[in-house]
Design a protein around this motif. Structure first.
Motif, short mmCIF file in Angstrom:
data_model
loop_
_atom_site.label_atom_id
_atom_site.label_comp_id
_atom_site.label_asym_id
_atom_site.label_seq_id
_atom_site.Cartn_x
_atom_site.Cartn_y
_atom_site.Cartn_z
N THR A 270 50.29 45.33 37.50
CA THR A 270 50.73 44.06 36.95
C THR A 270 49.53 43.25 36.44
O THR A 270 48.39 43.56 36.78
CB THR A 270 51.45 43.24 38.03
OG1 THR A 270 50.49 42.93 39.07
CG2 THR A 270 52.61 44.03 38.65
N PRO A 271 49.78 42.19 35.67
CA PRO A 271 48.67 41.32 35.23
C PRO A 271 47.87 40.75 36.40
O PRO A 271 46.64 40.65 36.32
CB PRO A 271 49.39 40.21 34.46
CG PRO A 271 50.64 40.85 33.95
CD PRO A 271 51.05 41.81 35.04
N LYS A 272 48.54 40.41 37.49
CA LYS A 272 47.84 39.86 38.66
C LYS A 272 46.91 40.92 39.27
O LYS A 272 45.76 40.63 39.63
CB LYS A 272 48.86 39.39 39.70
CG LYS A 272 48.24 38.64 40.87
CD LYS A 272 49.32 38.09 41.79
CE LYS A 272 48.71 37.28 42.93
NZ LYS A 272 49.75 36.72 43.83
N MET A 273 47.39 42.14 39.38
CA MET A 273 46.58 43.23 39.91
C MET A 273 45.38 43.52 39.01
O MET A 273 44.30 43.84 39.47
CB MET A 273 47.43 44.50 40.05
CG MET A 273 48.49 44.40 41.13
SD MET A 273 49.73 45.73 41.03
CE MET A 273 48.71 47.17 41.37
N LEU A 274 45.57 43.37 37.69
CA LEU A 274 44.49 43.60 36.74
C LEU A 274 43.35 42.61 36.97
O LEU A 274 42.19 42.97 36.92
CB LEU A 274 45.01 43.47 35.30
CG LEU A 274 44.02 43.77 34.19
CD1 LEU A 274 43.67 45.26 34.16
CD2 LEU A 274 44.56 43.34 32.83
N ASN A 275 43.69 41.37 37.25
CA ASN A 275 42.67 40.35 37.50
C ASN A 275 41.86 40.66 38.77
O ASN A 275 40.68 40.37 38.85
CB ASN A 275 43.31 38.98 37.61
CG ASN A 275 43.75 38.45 36.25
OD1 ASN A 275 43.08 38.69 35.25
ND2 ASN A 275 44.87 37.76 36.20
N TYR A 276 42.52 41.27 39.76
CA TYR A 276 41.82 41.65 40.99
C TYR A 276 40.77 42.74 40.75
O TYR A 276 39.83 42.91 41.52
CB TYR A 276 42.80 42.14 42.06
CG TYR A 276 43.68 41.04 42.65
CD1 TYR A 276 43.20 39.75 42.81
CD2 TYR A 276 44.98 41.33 43.06
CE1 TYR A 276 43.99 38.76 43.37
CE2 TYR A 276 45.79 40.34 43.61
CZ TYR A 276 45.28 39.06 43.75
OH TYR A 276 46.07 38.06 44.30
N LEU A 277 40.99 43.51 39.66
CA LEU A 277 40.06 44.60 39.34
C LEU A 277 38.74 44.11 38.77
O LEU A 277 37.72 44.79 38.85
CB LEU A 277 40.75 45.53 38.32
CG LEU A 277 40.02 46.79 37.85
CD1 LEU A 277 39.75 47.73 39.02
CD2 LEU A 277 40.82 47.50 36.76
N THR A 278 38.73 42.90 38.22
CA THR A 278 37.53 42.39 37.54
C THR A 278 36.48 41.89 38.52
O THR A 278 36.75 41.67 39.70
CB THR A 278 37.92 41.26 36.57
OG1 THR A 278 38.49 40.17 37.32
CG2 THR A 278 38.92 41.74 35.53
N ILE A 279 35.27 41.68 37.99
CA ILE A 279 34.15 41.17 38.78
C ILE A 279 34.45 39.73 39.21
O ILE A 279 34.80 38.89 38.37
CB ILE A 279 32.84 41.25 37.97
CG1 ILE A 279 32.51 42.71 37.67
CG2 ILE A 279 31.69 40.56 38.71
CD1 ILE A 279 31.38 42.90 36.69
N SER A 280 34.33 39.45 40.48
CA SER A 280 34.73 38.13 41.00
C SER A 280 33.61 37.12 41.10
O SER A 280 33.84 35.93 41.33
CB SER A 280 35.39 38.31 42.38
OG SER A 280 34.50 38.94 43.28
N ASN A 281 32.35 37.56 40.99
CA ASN A 281 31.26 36.57 41.07
C ASN A 281 30.06 37.05 40.25
O ASN A 281 30.05 38.12 39.71
CB ASN A 281 30.85 36.35 42.53
CG ASN A 281 30.62 37.63 43.32
OD1 ASN A 281 29.92 38.52 42.85
ND2 ASN A 281 31.22 37.72 44.49
#
Length: 281
Positions: A270-281
């Motif tokens: 899902t779009p939400k899961m895709l965002n979790y895949l990205t670099i967070s900091n």
């Protein structure tokens, strides 16, 4: 004196050459196979083909419409997934203001070729990388791995030229070719060196891109801890597999703002899961 009888030589009936007969037989079956495949394909994609041949612009060549019909059908089956594309210098100059969607499905992310081998930098990398962020696409940078070049130098080339930021995808290793002057064991060790060096630098585990056969034969067992972006353009494959993080399902897409054909990718989540895949900091 007895009458002399002149005998005519017997005419031999030549049998057709087995070799020639086998050739024509094989050719016949190949033709039948492809005709059946074409008929089945036309029936299978009948609604999508009708859509394209009846309503889509005549500017699209007929043979291209067949590819577009498959794209249409695959997208219909993955309406809950997230669509993206990938670009390199081979797409030429891109009008990023025009890039938006395919068949009404919004494009949310883009993979950009950054480097290749130990010294190559994609000619359009800087422009594509900057514009991807400017136009609000989640972006990912990938390195095209050359099997017969030093893996450490290849990792250094990528690290030198790619500055990842918050919101970007993890770095991506693209491996498609078989080695010429080394064993597969040696190649796998080289890939692991690249992955480790890049992981240590960016502090995030890379993604591996390859085609399905390469994945199955050489990478699936050896690189179990990694996620995979898989290319499979098979005309009759319509669904993403569970163990594919991304599926590159075509290289024939048409995207407004890009003159050349474009690869399309489906994210397995899902779009939400895709965002979790990205670099967070």
């Amino acid at each position: 004196m007895a009458k002399r009888v002149t005998r005519k030589p017997a005419t031999s009936k030549r049998r057709p050459s087995k070799k020639k007969s086998s050739f024509f037989s094989a050719k016949f079956y190949v033709i039948v196979f492809f005709l059946a495949l074409l008929c089945f394909g036309g029936y299978h994609y009948r609604e999508a083909l009708l859509y394209y041949f009846s309503f889509k612009s005549d500017k699209i060549a007929k043979e291209d419409k067949v590819y577009q019909a498959r794209i249409f059908q695959v997208l219909q089956k993955h309406q809950d997934k997230v669509l993206g594309f990938d670009v390199s210098q081979y797409q030429g100059a891109i009008d990023w203001e025009e890039v938006d969607s395919v068949e009404g499905v919004k494009l949310d992310y883009v993979f950009v070729r950054a480097t290749a081998g130990s010294d190559k930098v994609d000619l359009k990398f800087e422009d594509n990388w900057t514009n991807a962020r400017k136009y609000k696409f989640i972006r990912g940078a990938y390195h095209y791995y050359r099997p017969n070049e030093n893996s450490v130098e290849q990792a250094k080339n990528f690290i030198k030229n790619v500055k990842l930021q918050k919101g970007d995808f993890p770095p991506i290793l693209d491996i498609e070719r078989l080695p010429e002057n080394q064993s597969m064991d040696s190649l796998q060790q080289g890939l692991k060196r690249w992955l480790e060096l890049v992981d240590n630098h960016y502090k995030i585990k890379p993604i591996i891109y390859t085609n399905e056969k390469y994945y199955t034969d050489f990478l699936k067992e050896e690189f179990k801890g990694y996620t995979f972006w898989i290319a499979n353009y098979n005309f009759f494959v319509e669904n993403i597999k569970d163990d594919w993080l991304f599926w590159q399902f075509t290289e024939k897409a048409r995207v407004e703002g890009i003159e050349e054909h474009v690869d399309l990718n489906i994210y397995n989540g899902t779009p939400k899961m895709l965002n979790y895949l990205t670099i967070s900091n």
